[in-house]
Design a protein around this motif. Structure first.
Motif, PDB file in Angstrom:
ATOM      1  N   HIS A 562       0.846  -1.196   0.000  1.00  6.48           N
ATOM      2  CA  HIS A 562       0.000   0.000   0.000  1.00  6.48           C
ATOM      3  C   HIS A 562       0.876   1.238   0.000  1.00  6.48           C
ATOM      4  O   HIS A 562       1.843   1.336   0.764  1.00  6.48           O
ATOM      5  N   LEU A 569      -7.164   3.175   3.608  1.00  8.40           N
ATOM      6  CA  LEU A 569      -7.062   1.728   3.799  1.00  8.40           C
ATOM      7  C   LEU A 569      -8.406   1.050   3.583  1.00  8.40           C
ATOM      8  O   LEU A 569      -8.466  -0.069   3.060  1.00  8.40           O
ATOM      9  N   LYS A 572      -9.050   0.742  -0.101  1.00  6.36           N
ATOM     10  CA  LYS A 572      -8.094  -0.211  -0.662  1.00  6.36           C
ATOM     11  C   LYS A 572      -8.498  -1.641  -0.303  1.00  6.36           C
ATOM     12  O   LYS A 572      -8.454  -2.551  -1.148  1.00  6.36           O
ATOM     13  N   GLU A 573      -8.952  -1.848   0.947  1.00  4.26           N
ATOM     14  CA  GLU A 573      -9.355  -3.192   1.349  1.00  4.26           C
ATOM     15  C   GLU A 573     -10.600  -3.634   0.584  1.00  4.26           C
ATOM     16  O   GLU A 573     -10.699  -4.800   0.139  1.00  4.26           O
ATOM     17  N   PHE A 590      -1.684  -4.853   5.526  1.00  6.60           N
ATOM     18  CA  PHE A 590      -1.164  -3.852   4.598  1.00  6.60           C
ATOM     19  C   PHE A 590       0.315  -3.578   4.902  1.00  6.60           C
ATOM     20  O   PHE A 590       0.718  -3.488   6.073  1.00  6.60           O
ATOM     21  N   GLU A 592       3.458  -1.026   4.054  1.00  6.36           N
ATOM     22  CA  GLU A 592       3.935   0.241   3.520  1.00  6.36           C
ATOM     23  C   GLU A 592       5.460   0.266   3.607  1.00  6.36           C
ATOM     24  O   GLU A 592       6.026   0.135   4.694  1.00  6.36           O
ATOM     25  N   ARG A 615      -7.287  -2.929  11.389  1.00  7.93           N
ATOM     26  CA  ARG A 615      -6.417  -3.502  10.350  1.00  7.93           C
ATOM     27  C   ARG A 615      -4.960  -3.442  10.803  1.00  7.93           C
ATOM     28  O   ARG A 615      -4.527  -2.458  11.412  1.00  7.93           O
ATOM     29  N   VAL A 617      -1.172  -2.846   9.981  1.00 10.25           N
ATOM     30  CA  VAL A 617      -0.398  -2.082   9.006  1.00 10.25           C
ATOM     31  C   VAL A 617       1.083  -2.210   9.371  1.00 10.25           C
ATOM     32  O   VAL A 617       1.498  -1.825  10.473  1.00 10.25           O
TER      33      VAL A 617
END
Length: 696
Positions: A562, A569, A572-573, A590, A592, A615, A617
């Motif tokens: 991502h 997010l 995107k999800e 995700f 990054e 989520r 990350v």
């Protein structure tokens, strides 16, 4: 010997007292006495002592303080190259380092080949050498009509002798270089032990020769009078006759102009800091800042510079006043100096050319400076001169073996075996033999490249010191500049430019080394680009460690790269679950990735994990390549549970553009590169993470 990388100093296997290590670097520095007085005479004529004064002032007031500063900043042997590598990041810094490595290779390789060639010259010119060429060893060409005159016979003999000497020099030089390589296969401890004996003996014998010359001059002041009279009359025997004023001011200006040609007398400083890992410091030294080793290195540099400066001044004065110009300079029948090319064409090589101190030790100038001077003492002096010249390559080899492994393998621009000592010794020995063959073991032909390499490295040290001090200081710009170092930098920039403009062949030769380093380095980088080149993650906090332990034990993990800022997010999800048909009960993680320096090869990224809006990350920073980071992350997770899946969307990027972006900027063609990295790193398909590309 261990090979620490820049910025991560590590102790070496063998460390010695600084004075003994000075002998290792000194075999390069001090051995130049074998040819430096001749070089000063040939390039500055009877103004040699004045030009040498300028050289000594530049040494003590310029190169010495700069390298004292460099020693404090490069205690693992990085030298000025390592400082610039830290100060100039990214690909510009890498390319600058490679260019400087090319100059360093020029300096160190030519040090070995030139010194070995001069050693062979001293050997074959010795009166006891069994292969001396004699008039009875040649026959006149059949095409010579009638009876040849004595002058024709002399010319034919000189040309035949020159050809024979070239073949001898090639063979003897090659043998000396191979013996040097064999010595380094034994290890550094034996090399340092031998260096102490050689340097001690050579300096004592040189002191006897030079000291006897000074005593002789004191007892015969007419020698100084005659020399000064010639200087006042303008009979300077320069290669290019001076047509201007003959005043003291002209002599001063000419000495400043001529001193760059004497730059061989500056060799040894870069080697002095390159072998710092061999210097023993204090037992309680901090590995990150070993004050004991730094202090002892400065002692080494000061001692070597002061001793060499004294020898340079004294030997230049002795040789200029006690050796007649015709004994060291090639001249025609009318006493007019010939150029080097004309002298070679006519086969003229004066007896003192390249061996001025040995010439005096043999009493070949027609008068004994001491009762015991002559062929016996001269031969003893020749023996030490020959061996120390041969061994001068040891300091250069030590510098190369410490310098190359610190950069090329770390940058991915050489195979891993380049960190090993013995393969490098074999490689450098082969290169030495090739260079010797190309230049036919000619000392003069190699001296310009040698001086160019020396001056460029010293200039780079000056620039690095000025930049480093500027960055460390605060306040107005004029207060941050170290004005003494800035002026020293100007002096060396002038010196380097003057030498290159006067003798560009040195730059041409260095350009060949630079081209070879650049081409082979980038070819290696491309070849090794699909290595995983990962040394582990750094997890900075407890929260991230807790989340990492949770994630790596999930039944199935789906990793989704991502880019922050493009979309949320949540969106995107939603898109990724629809396009890739990922059920709600499967966790999406995700990832990054933030690049730090794409030019770096090895990477140890920082991994932080946060739980944001339900989520996971993963925020990975200090990465060198997105593809390598994603592949390494998925492989780490596969060690603990079911191999994860990495989901990508389609890209409109062209394959060629993506590949170049991957090689140069660490991003581009990512899905394909991740798959290739995984395939190479994990041959078992069941344990290999899966790469999935879907979407519109």
């Amino acid at each position: 010997m261990s090979t620490p990388v820049p910025g991560s100093p590590k102790p070496t296997e063998h460390q010695s007292f600084w004075l003994w290590v000075m002998c290792l670097t000194g075999v390069d520095y001090f051995s130049t006495l074998a040819y430096q007085p001749s070089t000063a005479y040939k390039n500055a004529g009877l103004l040699g002592p004045f030009a040498t004064i300028v050289l000594v002032l530049v040494t003590l007031l310029g190169a010495l303080p700069v390298y004292g500063y460099v020693a404090g900043k490069s205690h693992s042997g990085q030298g000025s190259i390592g400082m610039l590598a830290r100060l100039v990041p990214g690909w510009p810094g890498k390319i600058l380092v490679l260019v400087l490595l090319g100059f360093a290779a020029t300096d160190f390789v030519i040090t070995k080949t030139l010194s070995a060639a001069d050693a062979s010259e001293h050997l074959i010119q010795n009166s006891f050498w069994p292969l001396n060429y004699k008039p009875s060893d040649f026959n006149l060409p059949q095409s010579t009509p009638g009876e040849a005159s004595e002058e024709d016979k002399s010319k034919i003999f000189e040309q035949a002798k020159q050809s024979f000497d070239i073949r001898q020099r090639l063979v003897v030089t090659s043998i000396l270089l191979m013996l040097l390589g064999a010595m380094f296969m034994k290890g550094f401890r034996e090399v340092i032990g031998l260096a102490v004996f050689l340097v001690g003996g050579y300096l004592i014998l040189s002191l006897i020769v030079v000291g006897s010359g000074l005593i002789h001059i004191a007892e015969h002041p007419d020698k100084i009078t005659t020399w000064l009279q010639r200087v006042n009359e303008g009979n300077w025997y320069l290669e290019q006759p001076w047509t201007g004023s003959k005043s003291f001011f002209s002599i001063l200006i000419l000495s400043i102009i001529l001193f760059p040609k004497l730059a061989l007398g500056l060799s040894g400083f870069e080697t002095g800091v390159a072998v710092m890992p061999l210097i023993k410091g204090n037992k309680d030294d901090n590995p990150e800042e070993p004050f004991g080793r730094i202090r002892n290195t400065k002692k080494l540099l000061i001692t070597a510079a002061v001793v060499m400066s004294a020898f340079l001044l004294a030997s230049s004065l002795v040789c200029t006043t006690l050796i007649e110009p015709i004994q060291i300079l090639a001249m025609d029948e009318n006493g007019v100096r010939l150029s080097d090319d004309d002298a070679k064409d006519k086969g003229i090589k004066p007896a003192a050319d390249g061996r001025a101190l040995a010439f005096l030790a043999h009493a070949e100038n027609g008068e004994k400076l001491a009762p015991f001077f002559g062929d016996i003492f001269g031969t003893i002096y020749d023996m030490f001169t020959i061996v120390i010249l041969w061994f001068a390559g040891a300091s250069a080899m030590a510098g190369l073996l410490n310098l190359v492994p610190q950069y090329l393998p770390k940058y991915g621009m050489a195979p891993e075996w380049a960190r090993a000592i013995r393969p490098l010794v074999l490689l450098f020995t082969f290169i030495n033999l090739v260079v010797t063959l190309i230049f036919k073991a000619d000392v003069d032909a190699q001296s310009d490249a040698y001086a160019t390499g020396v001056l460029v490295l010293i200039t780079s040290a000056c620039v690095a010191a000025v930049i480093d001090i500027y960055r460390e200081r605060n306040g107005a710009w004029y207060k941050r500049i170290s004005w003494p170092f800035f002026l020293i930098t100007i002096v060396f920039c002038y010196t380097t430019a003057a030498l290159i403009l006067e003798k560009p062949v040195g730059l041409h030769i260095a350009g060949c080394f630079i081209g070879a380093v650049l081409v082979t380095s980038f070819a290696s980088r491309v070849y090794r680009s699909r290595e995983l080149r990962f040394s582990g993650f750094y997890i900075p906090d407890g929260e991230s460690k807790l989340y990492w332990d949770t994630i790596k034990h999930l039944e199935l993990s789906v990793l989704v790269p991502h880019r922050p800022g493009r979309r949320s997010l949540a969106s995107k999800e939603l898109a990724i679950r629809q396009e890739h048909r990922i059920p709600r009960d499967i966790t999406i993680i995700f990832v990054e990735v933030v690049l730090l320096d794409a030019s770096e090869f090895l990477q140890e990224p920082t991994l932080e994990i946060r739980f944001e809006d339900g989520r996971y990350v993963m925020k990975i920073s200090r990465a060198a390549s997105i593809a390598h980071t994603l592949a390494a992350l998925s492989l780490e997770m596969a060690k603990y549970g079911r191999p994860p899946e990495i989901h990508f969307g389609w890209t409109e990027e062209r394959p060629l553009t993506g590949t170049l972006g991957f090689l140069l900027f660490g991003e581009g063609n990512i899905p394909w590169m991740v798959r290739e990295l995984l395939r190479r790193a994990e041959p078992n398909e069941e344990k290999r993470p899966r790469v999935i590309i879907a979407g519109a």
